[in-house]
Design an enzyme around this catalytic site. Structure first.
Site, mmCIF file in Angstrom:
data_model
loop_
_atom_site.group_PDB
_atom_site.id
_atom_site.type_symbol
_atom_site.label_atom_id
_atom_site.label_comp_id
_atom_site.label_asym_id
_atom_site.label_seq_id
_atom_site.Cartn_x
_atom_site.Cartn_y
_atom_site.Cartn_z
ATOM 1 N N GLY A 1 12.612 9.263 -12.930
ATOM 2 C CA GLY A 1 13.087 7.892 -12.963
ATOM 3 C C GLY A 1 14.556 7.801 -12.595
ATOM 4 N N GLY B 1 0.862 -1.175 0.000
ATOM 5 C CA GLY B 1 0.000 0.000 0.000
ATOM 6 C C GLY B 1 0.897 1.222 0.000
ATOM 7 C CB ALA B 2 1.103 4.184 -2.222
ATOM 8 C CG ASN C 1 4.557 0.143 0.879
ATOM 9 O OD1 ASN C 1 4.294 -0.746 1.683
ATOM 10 N ND2 ASN C 1 4.509 -0.047 -0.420
ATOM 11 N NE ARG D 1 -0.109 2.576 -9.035
ATOM 12 C CZ ARG D 1 0.884 3.425 -8.841
ATOM 13 N NH1 ARG D 1 0.988 4.483 -9.643
ATOM 14 N NH2 ARG D 1 1.777 3.236 -7.898
ATOM 15 N N GLY E 1 9.118 4.511 -5.299
ATOM 16 C CA GLY E 1 8.401 5.770 -5.205
ATOM 17 C C GLY E 1 7.925 6.074 -3.791
ATOM 18 C CG ASP E 2 5.085 3.575 -2.119
ATOM 19 O OD1 ASP E 2 4.496 4.466 -2.761
ATOM 20 O OD2 ASP E 2 4.768 2.376 -2.172
ATOM 21 C CE1 TYR F 1 -9.314 -12.146 -7.980
ATOM 22 C CE2 TYR F 1 -6.978 -11.959 -7.426
ATOM 23 C CZ TYR F 1 -7.988 -12.480 -8.218
ATOM 24 O OH TYR F 1 -7.676 -13.337 -9.249
#
Length: 363
Positions: A242, A48-49, A52, A183, A272-273, A121
């Site tokens: 990046g 989970g961003a 994290n 996303r 990223g997190d 899910y």
């Protein structure tokens, strides 16, 4: 309070360094490379961003609180225990008796390649049912920094309204940090237009982090300067490039670019997190913008040199020494697996980077 329900009215909400709000899911990592159909078994982890970022910040010595909702099920138990084990306060996480905890499976390959597969899910999950009415807003706002991401806004109309409430500019609110985290797949079944929503929420934040690839895909913006032109409201805007580096824009036209480190990448996940955690850690310590970017790169390098999403951050004194290197030494520094475990493990420089070598080897 325990980790199984919201605080009651008489409780005093403790102020922490960072509050992170968003969904965390149980992640199933493959036991070997290959298609999901061919992988025989998976190892359970957390993903989970926002959580994290909270875990990395707590491991780095900051007080952190994660706020979300999980099912009253075994996977919810696992998330609370695993995230709490990092030292994160999970006492304001709501347990939903009617909705499940989200889970997802992924392949071992780089997320940037076409071979990468992810099976989510999370539809109808406990976290997707969060609203401003059932989240402990006192606990949410009891931090020096409130860290959010665009993922939450895509989960449901109620989550979007919660995000609008938290990014509304009001006197006395904490510093609002917003990681765009575009996303597209999450927005396909939404009545809202994802790029427009993300731009709206970013404009309400004080600190925004976004990848230049995200900005191109979501908003059609060609470069970092165009992103700043589209987002003049945040006091600090960080555009990540990046492997090339990151650019921070501040007040009065200030611009700072810091190149990324050389890294022997093990898995391109979680960077990223971790970058957000490093930048926020340095922000909480009121370090110069250059050093905030460098701490972001160092935390990202820690994540890139382990197989999973979460990695132990470097000790603060080591991170500070590396962040203080001159530009030449910084540019020649290369970090590999295990570099965070000691001051010397996995870290090396090219020939001639004498100062970098001396700093890395200093106990």
């Amino acid at each position: 309070m325990t980790a199984t329900g919201p605080r009651t009215a008489p409780d005093v909400v403790e102020t922490v360094d960072v509050v992170a709000l968003g969904e965390s899911m149980v992640t199933f990592l493959p036991s070997r490379p290959g298609l999901l159909a061919d992988v025989p078994s998976f190892e359970r982890a957390i993903g989970g961003a926002e959580s994290n970022t909270a875990c990395v910040l707590a491991a780095a010595g900051h007080s952190a609180r994660w706020i979300s909702a999980v099912g009253r099920d075994g996977f919810g138990d696992h998330l609370l225990r695993a995230i709490g084990a990092y030292g994160v306060d999970v006492s304001s996480v709501r347990r939903d008796p009617h909705r499940p905890t989200g889970v997802y499976f992924r392949t071992a390959g780089d997320r940037a390649t076409d071979a990468h597969e992810v099976a989510y899910y999370r539809a109808g999950s406990a976290a997707s049912a969060m609203t401003a009415a059932d989240v402990d807003l006192e606990a949410v706002r009891a931090g020096r920094v409130l860290h959010l991401s665009g993922i939450t806004a895509a989960l449901s109309p109620g989550c979007l309204e919660l995000m609008r409430e938290l990014t509304a500019r009001r006197p006395g609110r904490p510093l609002v940090s917003f990681d765009v985290n575009h996303r597209p797949a999450l927005w396909r079944d939404s009545d809202a237009h994802g790029p427009e929503v993300l731009l709206e929420l970013a404009r309400g934040a004080d600190l925004v982090l976004v990848g230049d690839d995200e900005a191109r895909e979501a908003w059609g913006l060609r470069d970092a300067a165009a992103v700043r032109e589209a987002l003049p409201e945040p006091e600090i805007l960080v555009v990540k490039h990046g492997s090339r580096g990151a650019t921070a824009y501040g007040p009065h036209g200030a611009r700072t670019f810091v190149p990324s480190l050389g890294v022997d990448v093990v898995a391109a996940v979680g960077a990223g997190d971790a970058f957000a955690a490093g930048f926020l850690s340095a922000t909480l310590r009121a370090l110069p913008v250059r050093d905030r970017l460098r701490h972001g790169h160092l935390m990202a390098a820690a994540a890139l040199t382990v197989p999973g999403d979460l990695a132990a951050p470097p000790a603060r004194d080591l991170a500070d020494r590396l962040a203080a290197l001159d530009d030449t030494a910084w540019g020649r520094l290369r970090l590999g697996p295990g570099w965070t475990e000691t001051a010397t493990a996995g870290a090396h420089t090219d020939a001639g980077a004498d100062r970098a070598e001396e700093e890395v080897r200093t106990p």
